[in-house]
Design a protein around this motif. Sequence first.
Motif, mmCIF file in Angstrom:
data_model
loop_
_atom_site.group_PDB
_atom_site.id
_atom_site.type_symbol
_atom_site.label_atom_id
_atom_site.label_comp_id
_atom_site.label_asym_id
_atom_site.label_seq_id
_atom_site.Cartn_x
_atom_site.Cartn_y
_atom_site.Cartn_z
ATOM 1 N N UNK A 179 4.878 9.020 9.183
ATOM 2 C CA UNK A 179 3.706 9.655 8.395
ATOM 3 C C UNK A 179 2.916 8.802 7.820
ATOM 4 N N UNK A 234 -9.489 10.815 1.965
ATOM 5 C CA UNK A 234 -8.103 11.096 1.589
ATOM 6 C C UNK A 234 -7.804 12.411 1.856
ATOM 7 N N UNK A 237 -5.324 13.662 4.971
ATOM 8 C CA UNK A 237 -4.081 14.557 4.490
ATOM 9 C C UNK A 237 -3.846 15.784 5.513
ATOM 10 N N UNK A 283 0.716 6.832 0.454
ATOM 11 C CA UNK A 283 0.967 8.076 0.151
ATOM 12 C C UNK A 283 1.745 8.267 -1.212
ATOM 13 N N UNK A 284 1.506 9.311 -1.923
ATOM 14 C CA UNK A 284 2.280 9.474 -3.383
ATOM 15 C C UNK A 284 3.444 10.334 -2.893
ATOM 16 N N UNK A 335 2.528 13.920 -2.010
ATOM 17 C CA UNK A 335 2.005 13.851 -0.524
ATOM 18 C C UNK A 335 3.051 13.825 0.515
ATOM 19 N N UNK A 336 3.753 12.950 0.224
ATOM 20 C CA UNK A 336 4.971 12.767 1.309
ATOM 21 C C UNK A 336 5.875 14.013 1.588
ATOM 22 N N UNK A 382 4.921 16.883 0.550
ATOM 23 C CA UNK A 382 4.190 18.025 1.086
ATOM 24 C C UNK A 382 4.168 18.101 2.691
ATOM 25 N N UNK A 383 4.239 16.674 3.377
ATOM 26 C CA UNK A 383 4.250 16.594 4.847
ATOM 27 C C UNK A 383 5.631 17.046 5.411
ATOM 28 N N UNK A 384 6.438 16.518 4.555
ATOM 29 C CA UNK A 384 7.728 16.615 5.109
ATOM 30 C C UNK A 384 8.428 18.036 5.018
#
Lengths: 192, 179
Positions: free
Chosen positions: A31, A46, A50, B59-60, B63-64, B66-68
């Motif tokens: 990712x 950004x 995302x 990525x914070x 955010x990390x 959120x994607x996972x």
Amino acid sequence: MKGNIKSEEILIDLAQKGDDEAKAELIKKYQNLIFRAAYRLCDFDREAAMDLTQETFLKFLTELENFQKRASLSTWLYRIMVREFLKERRKANLFRKFVKKIRATDGGFHNALEPSQLGALLHKEAQHKILKAMEKLSDKQKLIVKLKVFQGLKIKEIAEILGIKEGTVKVHLFRGLKLLRNQLSDWAEENG
Amino acid sequence: MGEKCAYLEKVILLILEEDLRDMEDVLNHIKICPVCSREKKVLSSLISKLREHSEPQPLTLSEFTHITSLIKTHPKKSKRSVQNFSIFKPILAFAIVILLLLGTLLLMNRGPKPSLVNLTPEDKEVIEKLDLLRELNTLEKLVNIAHQVPEKRSQRTILRRFTVFRSNFEYKGRNNFHV
Ligand SMILES: [Zn+2]
């Protein structure tokens, strides 16, 4: 390295059989790479990056069964990302421009993420300069310059991602780079 | 890229790809050619700045996450459930209609029972607990024991409640209906 490749193959096999942990592991692994490329494709927006990262991994999950392992997983993910980017850009080009304009006038959002106010300002200015110079490039030149120069992919990999010949990648790359160099050479030679 | 040199393209490729088959040859040329030497300097600096300023902040954690977290709401699964629902939707709607019709018919045919119509909520509660109250003999025995032997407070409270309940039942039974 070999161990990594092997474990990735096992992860892909498991993920294709529906193992959620393996899917999560693969997303975790890629990712950041995809997000960095997405950020560059989305002209340093950004939030858009995302969205694009999210969209890429959603497609990755739905199309995982079809992944034949002919290309590496990273190439396959880049390919999905570029496809989604082009699709999204066609769909919401005007909206993005509008949002970006608003952001450009209200400032703050990105700056808040940077380590210092002065550093953030210089970074923002540099990004503005790059985007302005990029406006002179054709869409293909932009895409290839972003993948090659910004993201640092190999020419061979870009050809594979875009489904075009290496020679074609080089032609667009040289032309795009020439346009950037002509506009940004003074800035490039400045210190800092 | 203003001035021309036959090696220029190779110089650019060397900077961009960082490895070339004839790398030694190109590097030796750069040492003696002012055009390529300057081009290498400018382009290397430009590329390095372009990479630096196009690099996002990492990525914070949120955010990390959120994607996972996508994996849990992965559309394939939800799509399947939506598809299943859409298949069963007409059957479900039909079943609900039938049940509603049957319910209405039953209600229309069932007149109110005269003995239950005027009952107070307390009466209804007593009727619901009729099975328990049929064990009055047991209750009576328990009450007697309670009167004879001192118990813990909680047990006494329970028994007192049983006693009150029994006397209420006897009163209501006398006035409203016959068991
Ligand atoms: Zn030369």
